[in-house]
Design a protein around this motif. Sequence first.
Motif, PDB file in Angstrom:
ATOM      1  N   ARG A 140     -28.056  31.230 116.746  1.00  0.00           N
ATOM      2  CA  ARG A 140     -27.551  29.976 116.174  1.00  0.00           C
ATOM      3  C   ARG A 140     -28.078  28.771 116.945  1.00  0.00           C
ATOM      4  NH1 ARG A 140     -22.855  33.199 115.701  1.00  0.00           N
ATOM      5  NH2 ARG A 140     -22.043  32.419 117.692  1.00  0.00           N
ATOM      6  N   ASP A 141     -28.119  28.916 118.248  1.00  0.00           N
ATOM      7  CA  ASP A 141     -28.628  27.838 119.093  1.00  0.00           C
ATOM      8  C   ASP A 141     -30.104  27.583 118.805  1.00  0.00           C
ATOM      9  OD1 ASP A 141     -28.031  26.017 121.317  1.00  0.00           O
ATOM     10  OD2 ASP A 141     -29.543  27.187 122.365  1.00  0.00           O
ATOM     11  N   THR A 142     -30.849  28.677 118.598  1.00  0.00           N
ATOM     12  CA  THR A 142     -32.284  28.556 118.291  1.00  0.00           C
ATOM     13  C   THR A 142     -32.486  27.844 116.959  1.00  0.00           C
ATOM     14  OG1 THR A 142     -32.794  30.554 119.539  1.00  0.00           O
ATOM     15  CG2 THR A 142     -34.385  29.892 117.858  1.00  0.00           C
ATOM     16  N   LEU A 143     -31.715  28.232 115.949  1.00  0.00           N
ATOM     17  CA  LEU A 143     -31.848  27.600 114.623  1.00  0.00           C
ATOM     18  C   LEU A 143     -31.494  26.123 114.694  1.00  0.00           C
ATOM     19  CD1 LEU A 143     -30.208  30.478 112.553  1.00  0.00           C
ATOM     20  CD2 LEU A 143     -32.633  29.862 112.555  1.00  0.00           C
ATOM     21  N   ALA A 144     -30.487  25.795 115.484  1.00  0.00           N
ATOM     22  CA  ALA A 144     -30.103  24.385 115.629  1.00  0.00           C
ATOM     23  C   ALA A 144     -31.188  23.618 116.364  1.00  0.00           C
ATOM     24  CB  ALA A 144     -28.780  24.287 116.383  1.00  0.00           C
ATOM     25  N   ALA A 145     -31.784  24.259 117.385  1.00  0.00           N
ATOM     26  CA  ALA A 145     -32.832  23.571 118.146  1.00  0.00           C
ATOM     27  C   ALA A 145     -34.075  23.362 117.289  1.00  0.00           C
ATOM     28  CB  ALA A 145     -33.183  24.388 119.393  1.00  0.00           C
ATOM     29  N   ALA A 146     -34.421  24.350 116.451  1.00  0.00           N
ATOM     30  CA  ALA A 146     -35.595  24.201 115.581  1.00  0.00           C
ATOM     31  C   ALA A 146     -35.333  23.137 114.509  1.00  0.00           C
ATOM     32  CB  ALA A 146     -35.936  25.536 114.935  1.00  0.00           C
ATOM     33  N   SER A 147     -34.093  23.172 113.957  1.00  0.00           N
ATOM     34  CA  SER A 147     -33.693  22.165 112.944  1.00  0.00           C
ATOM     35  C   SER A 147     -34.766  22.004 111.873  1.00  0.00           C
ATOM     36  CB  SER A 147     -33.417  20.818 113.641  1.00  0.00           C
ATOM     37  OG  SER A 147     -32.829  19.914 112.740  1.00  0.00           O
ATOM     38  N   ASP A 148     -35.224  23.147 111.356  1.00  0.00           N
ATOM     39  CA  ASP A 148     -36.344  23.160 110.411  1.00  0.00           C
ATOM     40  C   ASP A 148     -35.963  24.138 109.300  1.00  0.00           C
ATOM     41  OD1 ASP A 148     -38.707  23.536 109.032  1.00  0.00           O
ATOM     42  OD2 ASP A 148     -39.956  23.589 110.825  1.00  0.00           O
ATOM     43  N   THR A 170     -37.430  24.912 106.500  1.00  0.00           N
ATOM     44  CA  THR A 170     -38.529  25.783 106.065  1.00  0.00           C
ATOM     45  C   THR A 170     -38.694  26.956 107.027  1.00  0.00           C
ATOM     46  OG1 THR A 170     -39.656  23.865 105.134  1.00  0.00           O
ATOM     47  CG2 THR A 170     -40.984  25.850 105.511  1.00  0.00           C
ATOM     48  N   TRP A 171     -38.674  26.636 108.321  1.00  0.00           N
ATOM     49  CA  TRP A 171     -38.812  27.694 109.342  1.00  0.00           C
ATOM     50  C   TRP A 171     -37.639  28.661 109.249  1.00  0.00           C
ATOM     51  CZ3 TRP A 171     -36.318  29.474 113.767  1.00  0.00           C
ATOM     52  CH2 TRP A 171     -37.088  30.224 114.664  1.00  0.00           C
ATOM     53  N   THR A 172     -36.441  28.137 109.023  1.00  0.00           N
ATOM     54  CA  THR A 172     -35.249  28.986 108.907  1.00  0.00           C
ATOM     55  C   THR A 172     -35.355  29.919 107.705  1.00  0.00           C
ATOM     56  OG1 THR A 172     -33.900  27.262 109.919  1.00  0.00           O
ATOM     57  CG2 THR A 172     -32.731  28.951 108.683  1.00  0.00           C
ATOM     58  N   CYS A 173     -35.819  29.367 106.575  1.00  0.00           N
ATOM     59  CA  CYS A 173     -35.971  30.192 105.362  1.00  0.00           C
ATOM     60  C   CYS A 173     -37.009  31.289 105.580  1.00  0.00           C
ATOM     61  CB  CYS A 173     -36.360  29.314 104.169  1.00  0.00           C
ATOM     62  SG  CYS A 173     -35.045  28.185 103.667  1.00  0.00           S
ATOM     63  N   GLN A 174     -38.134  30.915 106.192  1.00  0.00           N
ATOM     64  CA  GLN A 174     -39.172  31.914 106.451  1.00  0.00           C
ATOM     65  C   GLN A 174     -38.645  33.018 107.381  1.00  0.00           C
ATOM     66  OE1 GLN A 174     -42.250  32.339 105.235  1.00  0.00           O
ATOM     67  NE2 GLN A 174     -41.882  30.646 103.835  1.00  0.00           N
ATOM     68  N   LEU A 175     -37.853  32.621 108.377  1.00  0.00           N
ATOM     69  CA  LEU A 175     -37.289  33.599 109.302  1.00  0.00           C
ATOM     70  C   LEU A 175     -36.340  34.547 108.576  1.00  0.00           C
ATOM     71  CD1 LEU A 175     -37.009  34.588 112.227  1.00  0.00           C
ATOM     72  CD2 LEU A 175     -35.160  32.934 112.531  1.00  0.00           C
ATOM     73  N   SER A 176     -35.530  33.995 107.670  1.00  0.00           N
ATOM     74  CA  SER A 176     -34.596  34.861 106.946  1.00  0.00           C
ATOM     75  C   SER A 176     -35.341  35.824 106.041  1.00  0.00           C
ATOM     76  CB  SER A 176     -33.599  34.014 106.147  1.00  0.00           C
ATOM     77  OG  SER A 176     -34.254  33.328 105.097  1.00  0.00           O
ATOM     78  N   LEU A 177     -36.420  35.342 105.407  1.00  0.00           N
ATOM     79  CA  LEU A 177     -37.220  36.232 104.557  1.00  0.00           C
ATOM     80  C   LEU A 177     -37.814  37.380 105.382  1.00  0.00           C
ATOM     81  CD1 LEU A 177     -39.067  33.591 102.334  1.00  0.00           C
ATOM     82  CD2 LEU A 177     -37.417  35.296 101.548  1.00  0.00           C
TER      83      LEU A 177
END
Length: 1640
Positions: free
Chosen positions: A612-620, A622-629
């Motif tokens: 969660r901390d990483t996702l908040a730090a990236a704050s992106d 598109t990057w989050t969606c790609q990671l979930s895929l």
Amino acid sequence: MTESYVKKLSAILLDAITDKDPLVREQVCGALCALGEAQPEEALSACEEYLWQHEKLAHPYRTMILRAMETVVSGHISELRKDKARAIILLASSEMTRAKELVCDWQQAASNVLVAVGKRFISQVMEELLSKFQPGALPHYFVVQTLASLAASNVFGMVPFLTSILSTMLPMLGMAKHDTMRVAFCCVLQHFSESTLEYLANLDQAPDPTVRKDTFATDIFSAYDILFNHWLPSREAKLRLAVVEALGPMSHLLPSEKLEEQLPKLLPGVLALYKKHAETFHVSKSLGQILEAAVTVGSRTLEAQLDSLLAALHAQICVPVESSSPLVVSNQKEVLRCFTVLASCAPDRLLAFLLPKLDTNNERTRVGTLQVVRHVINSAASQMEVKKPFILSSMRLPLLDTNSKVKRAVVQVISAMAHHGYLEQPGGEAMVEYIVQQCALPPEMEPWKLGPDSEDLATDSVRAISISTLYLVSTTVDRMSDVLWPYLLKFLTPVRFTGALTPLCKSLVHLAQKRQEVGADAFLVQYDSNVTLPSPYAITTRLLTVSSNPYLGDGRGAAALRLLNVLHHSIHPSLGQRWATTIPLLLEHLDGCTEETLSQKEWEEKLLAFLRDTLAAASDNTWTCQLSLEMCRQLSCYDAEPQEKNFLYKCIGTTLGAASSKDMVRKQLQELLETARHQEETEREGLACCFGICAISHLDDVLAQLENFMRSDVFRKSTGIFNIFKDRSENEVEKLKSTVILCYGHVAAQAPRELVLAKVESDILRNIFQYFSTKVLGIKVETKDPALKLCLIQSVCMASQAICSSAQASSFHFSRKAELVAQMMEFIKAEPQDSLRTPIRKKAMLACTYLVPLDPALDEQVQVDMIHSCLHSVLPVPPEPEGEGDHQESLYLDTMHTLEEVLTSLLRRNMTPQGLQTMVEHLSPWIKSPRGHERVRALGLSACLLQYFLEHLHVSALVPFHNLGVLIGLFSPRCADLWPATRQEAVSCVYALLYLHLGYEGFSRDYRDDAIERLLTLKEGLAHPDPAILFHTCHSIAQIIAKRLPPEQLISLLLTMFEGLGDPDKNCSRAATVMINCLLKERGNMLLEKVPEIVSVLRSKLQETREEYVLQAARHSVYLLASQHCAAVVSSLLGSPLPFDSHTCILWRALAVEPGLTTQVLGLLLEKMSRDVPFKETRAFLLSSSPGRVATLLPLAATCALYEVMSVLASGPAVLELYPQLFTALLLRVGCTVGVVLPRTLQAKERRSAGSAPAPRSLEPCSSAVDALQAVLLRGGNEEVVQRMELEGGWRLLGTSAGHEEGVARLASAMAKFAGPRLPLVMKELVCTQSSAYEIQRVTSTGFLAELLSSSVADDLLLLEPLLHNLAARQKDPCASVRRLVLRGLANIASGSPDKVRAHGPQLLTAVIGGLDDRDDPHSLVALEAMVGLARLLDLAEPQDLRPLLLHVAIRIRPFFDSEKMELRSASIRLFGHLNKACHGGCADTFLEQVVGGLVPLLLHLRDPQAPVTSACRFALRMSGPNLKCEQLAAALQQHLQDGRGLHFGEFLNCTCKLLMHHFPDLLGRLVSTSLFYFKSSWEDVRAAAPMLTGFLVLHVEAEHRPQVDLEQLTTALQLLLKDPAPLVRMKAAETLGRLVKFA
């Protein structure tokens, strides 16, 4: 004189060389060497003459003498005169060649002497050897062998002789017909060649630098011709090996043209030996030397031999290496050396031969070939440089081999390639991939793949070697950095490389750090240009997922996190700073835990927080969606790892929760539902967790997606809209329903509380129930799938818990509550009562626990049904058998805990005494159940409910707790239940009830009552298996109840307890009687009129039962009777048959309840015991071996009765009143009954009772008296005396003939220490018995009184003078034991009243010294006591009293030093030490003579076989030191002879003799003559120490003092010792003889 004495010593030793013991012979040899050290020429002459004179001496003994000569010569070669050297040479030559046949040990020893002399006198030795090395005749075998040894030991001395030796020897070669002789010639040729090569290699140091190789070429070739052409074809294997060993070094000395000419024959000839010999090391070594010689001369014929050479060498390298055979390993090294030589001259031919061999499927061939390839890569790097592509391409088939040995060999080849730049070539990547594949092998499977003859060691496994190789190549080979980075990244994500993740991550971390040092550009991963590399999303997903199981695979969690940290910039530019903080914290957490202590749940929470901390730090987004895929894409990779897959689902939920795209979220959730493996329980759980976590941010979308999924055709058995759901079976549909229902539960548990309440009934529970049960023709059909039931229950739990934890729960009206409770009850009732296999009932009860507090409240009948159903579902379940596994035990404990919670939740709704009573009424049948497991469970539940009721008690008005008596009556007897756990719970119930009573009386909740609190400490007594402790604890509990029970409750409590007398559990019945009696005692004033009736009833039961309450009544009756008719009761009880049965014993003990009565009973019994004689003499022992004393019955019965009465604690005051009389009478009774037996009638009776029901105690007369005496002490308040006697074994000693005196002494000592005030009256009683007619009584009383003097209490109580007077009067007693004990008592004053010794010194010393001259003591026991006592008194007596006596005592005790009795030796020597101590500072010359005279005995007795004697010697020597007036000697004695310190006797004796001879050389003669006396000692160690002492004295004295010693006498004595039967003595005698050379 000197010469003759050395020769005499040598002769004596040489005569002893024939000793049968090999250790003695070695010592004799050593002594000869010692003579040789001092007088080398004389010793050598003696040995020489002895051998010449004793021609028939057997060769093993001649060998020993020759060995001694070799040692002397080697150590003194520089001092040896030429003529003596010549004589030795002649002797050794004669010894070596005397026997024509081979006698190896003898002739080898002679040869060694020649070699030793030859190191300096090479010319003389060669002259003698060459005289026996004449042309035309074969020399002796050892002449040739000696020449070979000389060549090896004296290269520069021998080489100048080689030309002439070779010219003489060459004709002899043809004459040698025997293989043994031929082997000798081969050996000498080998050593000659090696010496020549060494000489030529060191010409700058050689005496003749003009020597050239061609000087020997012709002769060596001639020899070569004979060896190769005539001897090599021999059938004798030893000869062939000797020939081939010689040919190797000889080949370097052959002329170049001759070597070239011979190679076509030589090489095949040598190679042919491989087929004839199993051990081929020497063949390979020689072959290597020949090949080196051929390459050195640039041979052109070698090429023609290459094929056969390579084939033979390859066959050798393919032989399996046995680690236990060093020659095989050495052979492998020599063969590889041959390949190195061939690689340097013919690399193309070598590879053309080797590389095709890699294509074969034979394991040994392939492993051997790979071994050669690796060696050539390393040892011939320059020749192989251009061959790299060919070698790489040839590895294709070996890479596919699955054999472990081949794999190990391939990994080793790849390691060599990495160091030499092969992997940078095309095809190198395949090698890297192979290494990674081997790293990924499962460790647990590795040993199964190894062959039966392989080395099954973890450190040699393929995986271990591969991991080591990968890390080594990554970290130490700089040129590999570009090859491995970023290529190794491609192996992170494929599942087949999972086992290699840890080494991969470690290597990548190191590589990345090295790239960072170079620069940022070199470090960044270019994903676009490396299409084979995984994406940053794939790397992140993979490393994060495997970190969830951090200790698997050698700690891959920490390795993966470190790699993530290093790759942060390649993952996302914004993560560097954040990960630099968070990842080290994760690693620190791992370091602080172990695999056993790590909480998996906590660790996963930390990883999800990190995500969660990483996702908040990236704050992106598109990057989050790609990671979930990518996470969804990798799900299928973890089908075999359910735990990691479950965690990945949680990661997906977390990532989707952070995504802002609702369409993407719903699409992903739909895909997850469609692709999940719903048959797997862990996957259902993981998917549900994913939905729950996602619902935190997307509640509406999650619920909508679940509803859409449920409305789809997925749940139909016929074809639906999705192809993957075609023709679903009923079971598959049930699993789908389970997943969806569980998802709803997790959504309810995870979603925000403020949003859940609005949707829990309308959406969540409605859909759950819609898909849990279906209707067929309008009839509800329940599922039978336990998984679906569990999912429903779990979801209901989570939904109910979510409602309870909501802030608005109090205002929430749960309309479906009754429906849910009814459904849970159905589940609980459906579970079997005879087993607990599933958690259904546990989870259903948990759901009820959460449902009960919610509004609206349940109907009363529903509550009753719930309690009844839950109890009947759980309590009857039988316990699991031992060893059924932890899982079942854990499930049972969890179920019981849940039952407690549901009952507590129901009680919480009615917190009144009536509500509590209702709960207990439900539990009451179970509390009284005949089955123990049901009782313990019911009591445990009761204790929990009562504790909860107490903790939450709120009393608004003072009201009585009306059912207190009934409840305590129900629980308190269970304090003695057969099950320990039930007892503990029963006490907890009573504890809570009493505090509830106080609460209802108005006491505050935090008030603590001391009496009630004591119940907690009593729990320990309930855990004890001893019934006495258990019921005593019950009695204490009853006392506490009696103190705190209100009067109006007493009747109901007693009535309830009387009902408990019929309890099927006898323990509880007995506890009820204990508690009833206690209540009657404590509160009996209220029920006084009932006591006689109760006692009468209990007394009538005495003969019917042994229950405790019946015995209590009987004891009371006897007490009343004895109060009126004491004498009659005692007489009638004494008339009971012996031994007393248990009923009689109980009745006797009942007489001790009141002090006045007890005093009367004890007085009567003492009178009865003394009325008759203690025993009667019988003449039966004259006719048989049985003892001659038989006990009389009346004293015996009185003794047993005394014990029974005094065994009762209440008899204490009466015992105190009669203490002196009881103690004295019973002590003397013990003495009189030692060795006394029962009458025959009682013996037979005891034997019969032992076979059926034995009596409570033994009837043995002495044991009975000892027991009674113990009872006197215990009741008299002297428990410490009893305990001390028990601890020291005094009671056991007291009852035995051998230990009686010691037992009496220990008793007296304990009495003096712990019962001093009792002694004056006891002593008064004992003194009256000193003139007893029974000798044993005089011994007993004297021993007791004597021991009292060892304590200060005798003086403190003014008993010293009377005791001394009394003991002095017994000095002339006719019994030796009494006289001895008198001396002991007089000496005891030194311990008890040391300050009084001087006052009574003359009297004490005269009496004790008089004991030394006791004439009526054939065994010297009185004298022994006198010596021990005198040693104690000496330190305390006045000097003027002592000095006149010292010399007399010293002379009187001297004969005891060598007594055969250990005690006399020890005591006399220790007394001698005290005499020395008394003389410190003023030793008269007359006594100094005694000190000197005692030195030798004391030193030698340090080797006494008895430890007390050696300890006494240590003390005496330490005390003697100061009187010798030599500080150094005294200090040495103190240092070496401390008690408790180990003594190296030889070292100590050496040091002492050195100091003695330095300071007192004039004592030499006296000391030696005294030690001669001990040459005949009966103790072997002392007999061995005597010559040892003599030897050290001689060693350290100056030669000028030789006249003090009678050398003739000493030598003769030592010569006799050489014939002693003990080998140790003979060894020491031989050693000392060697030292006598000093006087030569």
